[in-house]
Scaffold this motif. Structure first.
Motif, PDB file in Angstrom:
ATOM      1  N   GLU A  11      17.437  17.825  31.607  1.00  0.00           N
ATOM      2  CA  GLU A  11      18.463  18.831  31.318  1.00  0.00           C
ATOM      3  C   GLU A  11      19.684  18.633  32.222  1.00  0.00           C
ATOM      4  O   GLU A  11      20.827  18.713  31.760  1.00  0.00           O
ATOM      5  CB  GLU A  11      17.886  20.239  31.500  1.00  0.00           C
ATOM      6  CG  GLU A  11      18.813  21.348  31.100  1.00  0.00           C
ATOM      7  CD  GLU A  11      19.115  21.389  29.602  1.00  0.00           C
ATOM      8  OE1 GLU A  11      20.188  21.910  29.234  1.00  0.00           O
ATOM      9  OE2 GLU A  11      18.293  20.889  28.807  1.00  0.00           O
ATOM     10  N   LEU A  12      19.454  18.357  33.504  1.00  0.00           N
ATOM     11  CA  LEU A  12      20.573  18.108  34.414  1.00  0.00           C
ATOM     12  C   LEU A  12      21.349  16.861  34.006  1.00  0.00           C
ATOM     13  O   LEU A  12      22.583  16.833  34.095  1.00  0.00           O
ATOM     14  CB  LEU A  12      20.067  17.952  35.854  1.00  0.00           C
ATOM     15  CG  LEU A  12      19.681  19.240  36.558  1.00  0.00           C
ATOM     16  CD1 LEU A  12      19.054  18.917  37.913  1.00  0.00           C
ATOM     17  CD2 LEU A  12      20.881  20.150  36.733  1.00  0.00           C
ATOM     18  N   ASP A  13      20.658  15.853  33.556  1.00  0.00           N
ATOM     19  CA  ASP A  13      21.324  14.637  33.092  1.00  0.00           C
ATOM     20  C   ASP A  13      22.194  14.942  31.876  1.00  0.00           C
ATOM     21  O   ASP A  13      23.326  14.472  31.780  1.00  0.00           O
ATOM     22  CB  ASP A  13      20.283  13.575  32.741  1.00  0.00           C
ATOM     23  CG  ASP A  13      20.919  12.261  32.350  1.00  0.00           C
ATOM     24  OD1 ASP A  13      21.744  11.742  33.129  1.00  0.00           O
ATOM     25  OD2 ASP A  13      20.602  11.756  31.256  1.00  0.00           O
ATOM     26  N   SER A  14      21.690  15.763  30.982  1.00  0.00           N
ATOM     27  CA  SER A  14      22.445  16.135  29.788  1.00  0.00           C
ATOM     28  C   SER A  14      23.694  16.937  30.156  1.00  0.00           C
ATOM     29  O   SER A  14      24.779  16.708  29.613  1.00  0.00           O
ATOM     30  CB  SER A  14      21.553  16.950  28.849  1.00  0.00           C
ATOM     31  OG  SER A  14      22.272  17.399  27.744  1.00  0.00           O
ATOM     32  N   VAL A  15      23.547  17.852  31.097  1.00  0.00           N
ATOM     33  CA  VAL A  15      24.698  18.643  31.545  1.00  0.00           C
ATOM     34  C   VAL A  15      25.737  17.735  32.194  1.00  0.00           C
ATOM     35  O   VAL A  15      26.936  17.884  31.971  1.00  0.00           O
ATOM     36  CB  VAL A  15      24.244  19.756  32.519  1.00  0.00           C
ATOM     37  CG1 VAL A  15      25.428  20.412  33.208  1.00  0.00           C
ATOM     38  CG2 VAL A  15      23.419  20.798  31.789  1.00  0.00           C
ATOM     39  N   GLY A  16      25.283  16.781  32.994  1.00  0.00           N
ATOM     40  CA  GLY A  16      26.201  15.836  33.630  1.00  0.00           C
ATOM     41  C   GLY A  16      26.981  15.025  32.616  1.00  0.00           C
ATOM     42  O   GLY A  16      28.180  14.787  32.782  1.00  0.00           O
ATOM     43  N   GLU A  17      26.325  14.619  31.547  1.00  0.00           N
ATOM     44  CA  GLU A  17      27.019  13.860  30.495  1.00  0.00           C
ATOM     45  C   GLU A  17      28.058  14.732  29.793  1.00  0.00           C
ATOM     46  O   GLU A  17      29.156  14.273  29.482  1.00  0.00           O
ATOM     47  CB  GLU A  17      26.009  13.325  29.480  1.00  0.00           C
ATOM     48  CG  GLU A  17      25.146  12.209  30.020  1.00  0.00           C
ATOM     49  CD  GLU A  17      24.085  11.755  29.036  1.00  0.00           C
ATOM     50  OE1 GLU A  17      24.073  12.256  27.895  1.00  0.00           O
ATOM     51  OE2 GLU A  17      23.276  10.893  29.410  1.00  0.00           O
ATOM     52  N   ASP A  18      27.709  15.992  29.554  1.00  0.00           N
ATOM     53  CA  ASP A  18      28.659  16.912  28.917  1.00  0.00           C
ATOM     54  C   ASP A  18      29.881  17.133  29.797  1.00  0.00           C
ATOM     55  O   ASP A  18      31.021  17.149  29.322  1.00  0.00           O
ATOM     56  CB  ASP A  18      27.997  18.252  28.610  1.00  0.00           C
ATOM     57  CG  ASP A  18      26.958  18.153  27.503  1.00  0.00           C
ATOM     58  OD1 ASP A  18      26.970  17.145  26.769  1.00  0.00           O
ATOM     59  OD2 ASP A  18      26.136  19.072  27.389  1.00  0.00           O
ATOM     60  N   LEU A  19      29.653  17.311  31.102  1.00  0.00           N
ATOM     61  CA  LEU A  19      30.776  17.519  32.027  1.00  0.00           C
ATOM     62  C   LEU A  19      31.630  16.266  32.156  1.00  0.00           C
ATOM     63  O   LEU A  19      32.846  16.358  32.333  1.00  0.00           O
ATOM     64  CB  LEU A  19      30.260  17.942  33.404  1.00  0.00           C
ATOM     65  CG  LEU A  19      29.715  19.360  33.507  1.00  0.00           C
ATOM     66  CD1 LEU A  19      29.123  19.590  34.887  1.00  0.00           C
ATOM     67  CD2 LEU A  19      30.788  20.384  33.215  1.00  0.00           C
ATOM     68  N   ASN A  20      31.011  15.108  32.071  1.00  0.00           N
ATOM     69  CA  ASN A  20      31.734  13.841  32.190  1.00  0.00           C
ATOM     70  C   ASN A  20      32.785  13.699  31.097  1.00  0.00           C
ATOM     71  O   ASN A  20      33.833  13.092  31.312  1.00  0.00           O
ATOM     72  CB  ASN A  20      30.748  12.681  32.148  1.00  0.00           C
ATOM     73  CG  ASN A  20      31.382  11.388  32.595  1.00  0.00           C
ATOM     74  OD1 ASN A  20      32.281  11.378  33.434  1.00  0.00           O
ATOM     75  ND2 ASN A  20      30.916  10.291  32.053  1.00  0.00           N
ATOM     76  N   GLU A  21      32.540  14.288  29.943  1.00  0.00           N
ATOM     77  CA  GLU A  21      33.499  14.223  28.840  1.00  0.00           C
ATOM     78  C   GLU A  21      34.764  15.027  29.146  1.00  0.00           C
ATOM     79  O   GLU A  21      35.809  14.794  28.543  1.00  0.00           O
ATOM     80  CB  GLU A  21      32.867  14.765  27.556  1.00  0.00           C
ATOM     81  CG  GLU A  21      31.728  13.934  27.032  1.00  0.00           C
ATOM     82  CD  GLU A  21      31.069  14.570  25.822  1.00  0.00           C
ATOM     83  OE1 GLU A  21      31.608  15.549  25.287  1.00  0.00           O
ATOM     84  OE2 GLU A  21      30.008  14.067  25.416  1.00  0.00           O
ATOM     85  N   HIS A  22      34.678  15.955  30.070  1.00  0.00           N
ATOM     86  CA  HIS A  22      35.789  16.869  30.336  1.00  0.00           C
ATOM     87  C   HIS A  22      36.366  16.721  31.748  1.00  0.00           C
ATOM     88  O   HIS A  22      37.008  17.637  32.248  1.00  0.00           O
ATOM     89  CB  HIS A  22      35.321  18.311  30.131  1.00  0.00           C
ATOM     90  CG  HIS A  22      34.777  18.570  28.764  1.00  0.00           C
ATOM     91  ND1 HIS A  22      35.582  18.641  27.649  1.00  0.00           N
ATOM     92  CD2 HIS A  22      33.508  18.730  28.326  1.00  0.00           C
ATOM     93  CE1 HIS A  22      34.827  18.855  26.581  1.00  0.00           C
ATOM     94  NE2 HIS A  22      33.568  18.904  26.967  1.00  0.00           N
ATOM     95  N   THR A  23      36.179  15.567  32.377  1.00  0.00           N
ATOM     96  CA  THR A  23      36.650  15.407  33.751  1.00  0.00           C
ATOM     97  C   THR A  23      38.172  15.540  33.866  1.00  0.00           C
ATOM     98  O   THR A  23      38.661  16.074  34.855  1.00  0.00           O
ATOM     99  CB  THR A  23      36.214  14.047  34.341  1.00  0.00           C
ATOM    100  OG1 THR A  23      36.601  13.009  33.450  1.00  0.00           O
ATOM    101  CG2 THR A  23      34.732  14.006  34.588  1.00  0.00           C
ATOM    102  N   GLY A  24      38.910  15.083  32.874  1.00  0.00           N
ATOM    103  CA  GLY A  24      40.371  15.197  32.920  1.00  0.00           C
ATOM    104  C   GLY A  24      40.816  16.649  32.955  1.00  0.00           C
ATOM    105  O   GLY A  24      41.677  17.037  33.757  1.00  0.00           O
ATOM    106  N   THR A  25      40.213  17.464  32.124  1.00  0.00           N
ATOM    107  CA  THR A  25      40.554  18.887  32.085  1.00  0.00           C
ATOM    108  C   THR A  25      40.161  19.574  33.379  1.00  0.00           C
ATOM    109  O   THR A  25      40.924  20.389  33.915  1.00  0.00           O
ATOM    110  CB  THR A  25      39.833  19.570  30.906  1.00  0.00           C
ATOM    111  OG1 THR A  25      40.178  18.887  29.707  1.00  0.00           O
ATOM    112  CG2 THR A  25      40.216  21.030  30.793  1.00  0.00           C
ATOM    113  N   ILE A  26      38.991  19.234  33.905  1.00  0.00           N
ATOM    114  CA  ILE A  26      38.523  19.843  35.159  1.00  0.00           C
ATOM    115  C   ILE A  26      39.465  19.483  36.307  1.00  0.00           C
ATOM    116  O   ILE A  26      39.801  20.324  37.131  1.00  0.00           O
ATOM    117  CB  ILE A  26      37.081  19.404  35.457  1.00  0.00           C
ATOM    118  CG1 ILE A  26      36.138  19.989  34.405  1.00  0.00           C
ATOM    119  CG2 ILE A  26      36.648  19.826  36.850  1.00  0.00           C
ATOM    120  CD1 ILE A  26      34.723  19.452  34.449  1.00  0.00           C
TER     121      ILE A  26
END
Length: 43
Positions: A11-26
């Motif tokens: 689950e943590l790996d999945s969340v990390g992948e989801d966040l990786n898609e939005h690094t520019g916005t973050i």
């Protein structure tokens, strides 16, 4: 217990992948807005 730990890791790996898609916005949200952050005090 090991099964729960493995599922949590997945689950943590999945969340990390989801966040990786939005690094520019973050990064844009984390950058201060320059003069908007200045506090002026009058004496």
């Amino acid at each position: 217990m090991w099964l729960a730990l493995g599922r949590a890791a997945n689950e943590l790996d999945s969340v990390g992948e989801d966040l990786n898609e939005h690094t520019g916005t973050i990064k844009q949200l984390a950058t201060p807005a320059g003069s908007a952050m200045v506090v002026r005090r009058h004496r």
